[in-house]
Design a protein around this motif. Structure first.
Motif, PDB file in Angstrom:
ATOM      1  N   ALA A 235       0.844  -1.191   0.000  1.00  0.00           N
ATOM      2  CA  ALA A 235       0.000   0.000   0.000  1.00  0.00           C
ATOM      3  C   ALA A 235       0.882   1.246   0.000  1.00  0.00           C
ATOM      4  N   VAL A 236       0.342   2.341  -0.552  1.00  0.00           N
ATOM      5  CA  VAL A 236       1.007   3.644  -0.535  1.00  0.00           C
ATOM      6  C   VAL A 236       0.233   4.522   0.431  1.00  0.00           C
ATOM      7  N   LEU A 237       0.892   4.959   1.522  1.00  0.00           N
ATOM      8  CA  LEU A 237       0.218   5.634   2.622  1.00  0.00           C
ATOM      9  C   LEU A 237       0.972   6.902   3.027  1.00  0.00           C
ATOM     10  N   ARG A 238       0.239   7.815   3.695  1.00  0.00           N
ATOM     11  CA  ARG A 238       0.863   8.992   4.294  1.00  0.00           C
ATOM     12  C   ARG A 238       0.971   8.784   5.801  1.00  0.00           C
ATOM     13  N   VAL A 239       2.142   9.065   6.345  1.00  0.00           N
ATOM     14  CA  VAL A 239       2.341   8.949   7.788  1.00  0.00           C
ATOM     15  C   VAL A 239       2.859  10.274   8.325  1.00  0.00           C
ATOM     16  N   LEU A 240       2.584  10.505   9.603  1.00  0.00           N
ATOM     17  CA  LEU A 240       2.936  11.767  10.246  1.00  0.00           C
ATOM     18  C   LEU A 240       4.373  11.729  10.752  1.00  0.00           C
ATOM     19  N   ARG A 241       5.166  12.693  10.322  1.00  0.00           N
ATOM     20  CA  ARG A 241       6.524  12.844  10.829  1.00  0.00           C
ATOM     21  C   ARG A 241       6.490  13.552  12.192  1.00  0.00           C
ATOM     22  N   LYS A 242       7.612  13.494  12.883  1.00  0.00           N
ATOM     23  CA  LYS A 242       7.695  14.143  14.189  1.00  0.00           C
ATOM     24  C   LYS A 242       7.559  15.651  14.066  1.00  0.00           C
ATOM     25  N   ASP A 243       7.958  16.216  12.909  1.00  0.00           N
ATOM     26  CA  ASP A 243       7.841  17.667  12.715  1.00  0.00           C
ATOM     27  C   ASP A 243       6.450  18.075  12.234  1.00  0.00           C
ATOM     28  N   ARG A 244       5.498  17.126  12.265  1.00  0.00           N
ATOM     29  CA  ARG A 244       4.079  17.323  11.917  1.00  0.00           C
ATOM     30  C   ARG A 244       3.834  17.458  10.428  1.00  0.00           C
ATOM     31  N   ALA A 245       4.805  17.158   9.626  1.00  0.00           N
ATOM     32  CA  ALA A 245       4.612  17.099   8.170  1.00  0.00           C
ATOM     33  C   ALA A 245       4.236  15.676   7.788  1.00  0.00           C
ATOM     34  N   TRP A 246       3.695  15.517   6.576  1.00  0.00           N
ATOM     35  CA  TRP A 246       3.294  14.191   6.102  1.00  0.00           C
ATOM     36  C   TRP A 246       4.336  13.645   5.132  1.00  0.00           C
ATOM     37  N   SER A 247       4.649  12.387   5.286  1.00  0.00           N
ATOM     38  CA  SER A 247       5.579  11.705   4.375  1.00  0.00           C
ATOM     39  C   SER A 247       4.846  10.564   3.682  1.00  0.00           C
ATOM     40  N   TRP A 248       5.163  10.401   2.404  1.00  0.00           N
ATOM     41  CA  TRP A 248       4.602   9.286   1.634  1.00  0.00           C
ATOM     42  C   TRP A 248       5.501   8.060   1.795  1.00  0.00           C
ATOM     43  N   LEU A 249       4.876   6.914   2.064  1.00  0.00           N
ATOM     44  CA  LEU A 249       5.601   5.655   2.193  1.00  0.00           C
ATOM     45  C   LEU A 249       4.948   4.601   1.313  1.00  0.00           C
ATOM     46  N   ARG A 250       5.773   3.767   0.723  1.00  0.00           N
ATOM     47  CA  ARG A 250       5.251   2.537   0.121  1.00  0.00           C
ATOM     48  C   ARG A 250       5.551   1.415   1.105  1.00  0.00           C
ATOM     49  N   VAL A 251       4.518   0.734   1.553  1.00  0.00           N
ATOM     50  CA  VAL A 251       4.639  -0.221   2.646  1.00  0.00           C
ATOM     51  C   VAL A 251       4.357  -1.631   2.125  1.00  0.00           C
ATOM     52  N   TRP A 252       5.358  -2.505   2.285  1.00  0.00           N
ATOM     53  CA  TRP A 252       5.179  -3.926   2.013  1.00  0.00           C
ATOM     54  C   TRP A 252       5.051  -4.632   3.356  1.00  0.00           C
ATOM     55  N   ALA A 253       3.961  -5.330   3.568  1.00  0.00           N
ATOM     56  CA  ALA A 253       3.723  -6.002   4.844  1.00  0.00           C
ATOM     57  C   ALA A 253       3.600  -7.510   4.633  1.00  0.00           C
ATOM     58  N   ARG A 254       4.118  -8.261   5.595  1.00  0.00           N
ATOM     59  CA  ARG A 254       3.988  -9.722   5.548  1.00  0.00           C
ATOM     60  C   ARG A 254       3.845 -10.234   6.975  1.00  0.00           C
ATOM     61  N   ARG A 255       3.168 -11.341   7.094  1.00  0.00           N
ATOM     62  CA  ARG A 255       2.976 -11.942   8.422  1.00  0.00           C
ATOM     63  C   ARG A 255       4.056 -12.973   8.678  1.00  0.00           C
ATOM     64  N   ASP A 256       4.700 -12.854   9.852  1.00  0.00           N
ATOM     65  CA  ASP A 256       5.696 -13.823  10.293  1.00  0.00           C
ATOM     66  C   ASP A 256       5.227 -14.405  11.621  1.00  0.00           C
ATOM     67  N   GLY A 257       4.471 -15.489  11.533  1.00  0.00           N
ATOM     68  CA  GLY A 257       3.951 -16.105  12.755  1.00  0.00           C
ATOM     69  C   GLY A 257       2.992 -15.187  13.479  1.00  0.00           C
ATOM     70  N   GLY A 258       3.345 -14.791  14.705  1.00  0.00           N
ATOM     71  CA  GLY A 258       2.465 -13.956  15.506  1.00  0.00           C
ATOM     72  C   GLY A 258       2.744 -12.477  15.392  1.00  0.00           C
ATOM     73  N   CYS A 259       3.465 -12.057  14.381  1.00  0.00           N
ATOM     74  CA  CYS A 259       3.733 -10.625  14.204  1.00  0.00           C
ATOM     75  C   CYS A 259       3.697 -10.270  12.722  1.00  0.00           C
ATOM     76  N   ILE A 260       3.687  -8.969  12.450  1.00  0.00           N
ATOM     77  CA  ILE A 260       3.659  -8.455  11.077  1.00  0.00           C
ATOM     78  C   ILE A 260       4.897  -7.585  10.871  1.00  0.00           C
ATOM     79  N   THR A 261       5.632  -7.849   9.805  1.00  0.00           N
ATOM     80  CA  THR A 261       6.828  -7.074   9.473  1.00  0.00           C
ATOM     81  C   THR A 261       6.523  -6.166   8.287  1.00  0.00           C
ATOM     82  N   CYS A 262       6.871  -4.889   8.413  1.00  0.00           N
ATOM     83  CA  CYS A 262       6.652  -3.918   7.344  1.00  0.00           C
ATOM     84  C   CYS A 262       7.986  -3.383   6.841  1.00  0.00           C
ATOM     85  N   THR A 263       8.149  -3.353   5.537  1.00  0.00           N
ATOM     86  CA  THR A 263       9.287  -2.690   4.897  1.00  0.00           C
ATOM     87  C   THR A 263       8.751  -1.427   4.243  1.00  0.00           C
ATOM     88  N   CYS A 264       9.267  -0.282   4.644  1.00  0.00           N
ATOM     89  CA  CYS A 264       8.731   1.003   4.200  1.00  0.00           C
ATOM     90  C   CYS A 264       9.779   1.763   3.392  1.00  0.00           C
TER      91      CYS A 264
END
Length: 353
Positions: free
Chosen positions: A302-331
């Protein structure tokens, strides 16, 4: 009243018969002689000899010269002439053939130089690593930047180049598919999406179209987290989450991209960083990954906007996969133009069941 001919005194309608027959028209001295086979062969031989002479002057290996067709020879010669016009021998080009192979290999993409009228002036040799085509093969597509881009974005690219030319030094970015080799398309399922970021630079003063060049870096838009052949890993960070998307861990490089320290994010919810308009899309990605729904890697992208600490928005492309009982994201961080291109081709979020 009947009018008689003054020569034979016959009626006028018979006048033409008394005039002497016209002699056959002699060939005009100004009419060029018709070409003969021998003359045509002589001209072809002369043209071939001139092309061979031009080919011998090109600064490429003898093996490459042997493979050049006449079309490729003329394309390369035109490229060199345009380069010589913009970058005379006394003016060292800021991005010219003097760049070594080792330096080019460190770049996340290839270099491109255009003239004021969008003609190709220089393409760095490492273009083959990105598009699967050599400089010669790419020139066979045409001699303008529009010949190597997806035609659907031609008007938008033209407008951005006009804007950049009107304000030298202003950086513009456009994203488009670029033509690639057949082998590349078979391997990757299509042409390569490339972000072109550059600006017009006046090479001397006062500036003029003949002394202004568009200098750009062309970087591939990564299609998967493992597609790192021509992409920089500097714009990627990873995070690990519980199944409810609470942060368990995140790489230290997140500080560079979003401004947060690792300790500030651990225990927080992924949803606390998301732009409100992207919450549904993120939730659809979350469900697909957590429940194993969807088919193929695209279900976890997915392509998403996330909030930076300086309150600006950054665009990320997020690849997510499930590894057992957790989810790993590469952004991966995106430019706004890259995000717009990818969002236009991103499936819409499905309604919750």
């Amino acid at each position: 009243m009947t009018i008689f001919c003054s020569h034979c005194h016959r009626p006028l309608q018979a006048e033409m018969s008394c005039l002497p027959r016209r002699a056959k028209q002699a060939p005009s001295a100004s009419r060029p002689f018709r070409s003969t086979k021998s003359a045509s062969k002589a001209r072809r031989d002369q043209i071939n000899a001139e092309l061979q002479a031009l080919r011998s002057l090109l600064p490429i290996s003898a093996q490459e010269k042997e493979r050049l067709s006449y079309l490729h020879t003329m394309a390369l010669v035109c490229l060199r002439l345009r380069g010589a016009q913009l970058f005379p021998p006394g003016l060292a080009p800021p991005a010219g053939p003097a760049l070594g192979t080792e330096l080019l290999s460190l770049l996340p993409g290839f270099l491109l130089v255009l003239s004021a009228d969008s003609k190709l002036v220089y393409i760095s040799e490492n273009v083959a690593q990105v598009l699967g085509l050599s400089v010669v093969e790419l020139l066979a597509q045409g001699d303008t930047v529009f010949d190597i881009l997806d035609g659907r974005v031609g008007e938008d690219v033209h407008k951005k180049l006009l804007l950049a030319r009107a304000e030298p030094g202003r950086e513009v970015t456009f994203v488009s598919e670029m033509r690639t080799s057949k082998a590349f398309r078979l391997q990757h399922g299509g042409n390569r999406v490339v972000a072109v970021c550059g600006r017009f630079v006046a090479l001397c003063w006062p500036p003029s179209p003949s002394t202004t060049a568009f200098l750009a870096l062309c970087t591939p838009v990564v299609q998967s987290p493992t597609d790192g052949e021509a992409a920089s890993q500097d714009d990627i960070f990873q995070s690990m989450h519980l199944l409810d998307m609470t942060f368990i861990d995140v790489t230290e490089s997140v500080t560079y991209h979003l401004g947060y320290h690792r300790e500030e994010l651990v225990g927080q919810s992924w949803y606390s960083l998301l732009h409100p308009e992207d919450a549904d899309l993120a939730a659809a990605q979350h469900r697909a990954v957590a429940l194993g729904a969807g088919a193929g890697p695209a279900a976890g992208t997915a392509v998403l906007r996330v909030l930076r600490k300086d309150r600006a928005w950054s665009w990320l492309r997020v690849w997510a996969r499930r590894d057992g009982g957790c989810i790993t994201c590469t952004c991966r961080c995106l430019r706004e133009e890259e995000a717009a291109h990818l969002r236009a081709r991103q499936p819409r979020a499905a309604a919750p069941p």
